[in-house]
Design a protein around this motif. Sequence first.
Motif, PDB file in Angstrom:
ATOM      1  N   ILE A   1      30.459   4.705 -24.755  1.00 20.64           N
ATOM      2  CA  ILE A   1      30.752   4.520 -26.181  1.00 20.64           C
ATOM      3  C   ILE A   1      32.097   5.174 -26.488  1.00 20.64           C
ATOM      4  O   ILE A   1      32.347   6.309 -26.061  1.00 20.64           O
TER       5      ILE A   1
ATOM      6  N   CYS B   1      20.214   2.242 -21.345  1.00 23.98           N
ATOM      7  CA  CYS B   1      19.193   3.300 -21.295  1.00 23.98           C
ATOM      8  C   CYS B   1      18.462   3.463 -22.628  1.00 23.98           C
ATOM      9  O   CYS B   1      17.462   4.162 -22.693  1.00 23.98           O
ATOM     10  N   ASP B   2      19.002   2.882 -23.720  1.00 28.85           N
ATOM     11  CA  ASP B   2      18.350   2.899 -25.037  1.00 28.85           C
ATOM     12  C   ASP B   2      18.661   4.154 -25.854  1.00 28.85           C
ATOM     13  O   ASP B   2      18.276   4.255 -27.004  1.00 28.85           O
ATOM     14  N   THR B   3      19.359   5.120 -25.251  1.00 27.38           N
ATOM     15  CA  THR B   3      19.618   6.382 -25.967  1.00 27.38           C
ATOM     16  C   THR B   3      20.325   6.147 -27.297  1.00 27.38           C
ATOM     17  O   THR B   3      19.900   6.653 -28.347  1.00 27.38           O
ATOM     18  N   CYS B   4      21.416   5.375 -27.295  1.00 30.89           N
ATOM     19  CA  CYS B   4      22.186   5.197 -28.530  1.00 30.89           C
ATOM     20  C   CYS B   4      21.378   4.463 -29.590  1.00 30.89           C
ATOM     21  O   CYS B   4      21.494   4.748 -30.787  1.00 30.89           O
TER      22      CYS B   4
ATOM     23  N   THR C   1      26.709   7.589 -19.634  1.00 31.56           N
ATOM     24  CA  THR C   1      27.771   6.959 -18.849  1.00 31.56           C
ATOM     25  C   THR C   1      29.106   6.908 -19.590  1.00 31.56           C
ATOM     26  O   THR C   1      30.019   6.207 -19.144  1.00 31.56           O
TER      27      THR C   1
ATOM     28  N   SER D   1      23.777  -2.392 -24.662  1.00 30.99           N
ATOM     29  CA  SER D   1      23.944  -1.979 -26.049  1.00 30.99           C
ATOM     30  C   SER D   1      25.310  -2.400 -26.563  1.00 30.99           C
ATOM     31  O   SER D   1      26.275  -2.454 -25.806  1.00 30.99           O
TER      32      SER D   1
ATOM     33  N   CYS E   1      27.805   0.240 -19.825  1.00 32.64           N
ATOM     34  CA  CYS E   1      26.476   0.542 -20.390  1.00 32.64           C
ATOM     35  C   CYS E   1      25.368   0.219 -19.369  1.00 32.64           C
ATOM     36  O   CYS E   1      25.394  -0.826 -18.722  1.00 32.64           O
ATOM     37  N   ILE E   2      24.412   1.135 -19.259  1.00 29.83           N
ATOM     38  CA  ILE E   2      23.284   0.914 -18.336  1.00 29.83           C
ATOM     39  C   ILE E   2      21.987   0.609 -19.098  1.00 29.83           C
ATOM     40  O   ILE E   2      20.899   0.668 -18.536  1.00 29.83           O
TER      41      ILE E   2
ATOM     42  N   CYS F   1      25.304   9.625 -24.681  1.00 28.79           N
ATOM     43  CA  CYS F   1      25.366   8.515 -23.706  1.00 28.79           C
ATOM     44  C   CYS F   1      25.613   9.052 -22.293  1.00 28.79           C
ATOM     45  O   CYS F   1      26.553   9.815 -22.068  1.00 28.79           O
TER      46      CYS F   1
HETATM   47  S1  SF4 Z   1      23.560   5.380 -24.558  1.00 28.99           S
HETATM   48 FE1  SF4 Z   1      25.249   4.495 -23.378  1.00 28.99          FE
HETATM   49  S2  SF4 Z   1      24.313   3.694 -21.502  1.00 28.99           S
HETATM   50 FE2  SF4 Z   1      22.660   4.093 -22.933  1.00 28.99          FE
HETATM   51  S3  SF4 Z   1      22.299   2.120 -23.965  1.00 28.99           S
HETATM   52 FE3  SF4 Z   1      23.775   3.264 -25.224  1.00 28.99          FE
HETATM   53  S4  SF4 Z   1      25.817   2.674 -24.533  1.00 28.99           S
HETATM   54 FE4  SF4 Z   1      24.342   2.030 -22.961  1.00 28.99          FE
END
Ligand code: SF4
Length: 294
Positions: free
Chosen positions: A74, A28-31, A71, A47, A25-26, A69
């Motif tokens: 998930i 990025c806040d997307t999830c 990367t 995350s 996980c980087i 995501c």
């Molecule tokens: S979308 Fe992926 S990379 Fe971004 S916060 Fe969530 S788990 Fe991490």
Amino acid sequence: MDGMARLSARLPENAPGDLYVDDTCIDCDTCRQIAPAVFAQSARQLSYVQAQPADEAERRRALMALVACPTSSIGTVSPAEDVRAAGEAFPELVAENVHYCGFTSPRSFGAASYLIVRPEGNVLVDSPRAAEPLARRIESLGGVHTLLLTHADDVADHRFWHARFGCERVMHGADVSSDTADVERTLGGAEAVPLADDLRAVPVPGHTAGSLALLYRERFLFTGDHLWWSPRVRRLHASRGVCWYSWPEQLASLRRLLDLRFEWVLPGHGRRFQAPSAAAMRAELERALLALST
Ligand code: SF4
């Protein structure tokens, strides 16, 4: 998805159950934006699954996050046959004819991209990941006429989208690099440029020298990494820490936005924000400027 999450790298913070986040996980806040009931930020600023999906609706949101995501961090312990259907939910309607594309790219650190569906030609704002399932969905919505690249950081897979739809790529010349030297149109200077009756490219130097915002219908402002909503400070925000070009220029660009009318801020990173009116948005922007200028 280009890869798969690894169960052996599952984060210890994850709630027990089928869904998990691994250590790639980087942050990025997307999830967390797509499925806030399921994903949260840990003390280590990664995350994790704070609670397994409680019902089908939450599972669908969680699987949309899995698809979005950048990367492939998930995963699910058991095979998730409903992942494909979750991916088909993108582009997801935000409001009117503005959609969020999901399918974020690691090359833009998971930045959001948007699709404006309009009879005169669809506009893609920043580049999602090169993903054929998303391309097919965008094709069914009329393809891409113009790809507006807000700044050098979020160009990601722009060549894929140009090759797939023959779209004109537009960016500011000050942000063009060897990676984007072949874009079809570069803008110059500090003045706003009408791209169509309902579209205006607005130079907002600061985060980068060639940052652009895109104003659509005097209602939606796509801001790239110039301006976003921060749940932490509970207001519109910009960051000195990720300002690569000039903080004084960025503040001046923010001040110039006071001359525009808009009700939505749709950023690349950070949260979206809708004000109840253009006047309320202006007040929010003034509040942010006051805080950021001190
Ligand atoms: S979308 Fe992926 S990379 Fe971004 S916060 Fe969530 S788990 Fe991490």
